[in-house]
Design an enzyme around this catalytic site. Sequence first.
Site, PDB file in Angstrom:
ATOM      1  N   CYS A   1     136.885  56.047  90.947  1.00  0.00           N
ATOM      2  CA  CYS A   1     137.926  55.415  90.125  1.00  0.00           C
ATOM      3  C   CYS A   1     137.341  55.186  88.725  1.00  0.00           C
ATOM      4  O   CYS A   1     136.194  54.786  88.583  1.00  0.00           O
ATOM      5  CB  CYS A   1     138.413  54.146  90.814  1.00  0.00           C
ATOM      6  SG  CYS A   1     138.163  52.587  90.006  1.00  0.00           S
TER       7      CYS A   1
ATOM      8  N   CYS B   1     136.056  51.733  87.778  1.00  0.00           N
ATOM      9  CA  CYS B   1     134.911  51.466  88.650  1.00  0.00           C
ATOM     10  C   CYS B   1     133.669  52.185  88.129  1.00  0.00           C
ATOM     11  O   CYS B   1     132.575  51.633  88.130  1.00  0.00           O
ATOM     12  CB  CYS B   1     135.209  51.906  90.079  1.00  0.00           C
ATOM     13  SG  CYS B   1     136.697  51.171  90.790  1.00  0.00           S
TER      14      CYS B   1
END
Length: 131
Positions: A45, A48
């Site tokens: 992600c 992330c």
Amino acid sequence: MVKKIFGFTVLCVIFFSMSFAWAQNFATVPEKGQVTMVDLGAKNCIPCKMMAPIMEKLEKAYEGKAHIVFIDVWENRDQAPRFGIRAIPTQIFFNENGEEVWRHEGFLEEKTIVDRLTEMGVEKPDLENKG
């Protein structure tokens, strides 16, 4: 012959360390007796990925002072419902008793994490030499 043995040994170490990382047990998170910050996200992600170097730096900087944990919820699917997350990344801060005291969804900058941990009574580390 020595090169073959060395190469095989290196491959075994890599394989077993990767197997261990995939099979991590998060049952002790949050760690009672120590302030814990859990970042729930995924390695693929985008926000992330942006947080990954911050988390690595803080994990080193807070070693022995606070427990800093990253859980990949795509690899550890049972952890998302356990922590009740709705979006990734989500950061959850727990006090020494394992009680949740603060939660945030989305990218969280280093300064905010450090400030929050300091407010929780964790000594601010020397971040200049930790990362």
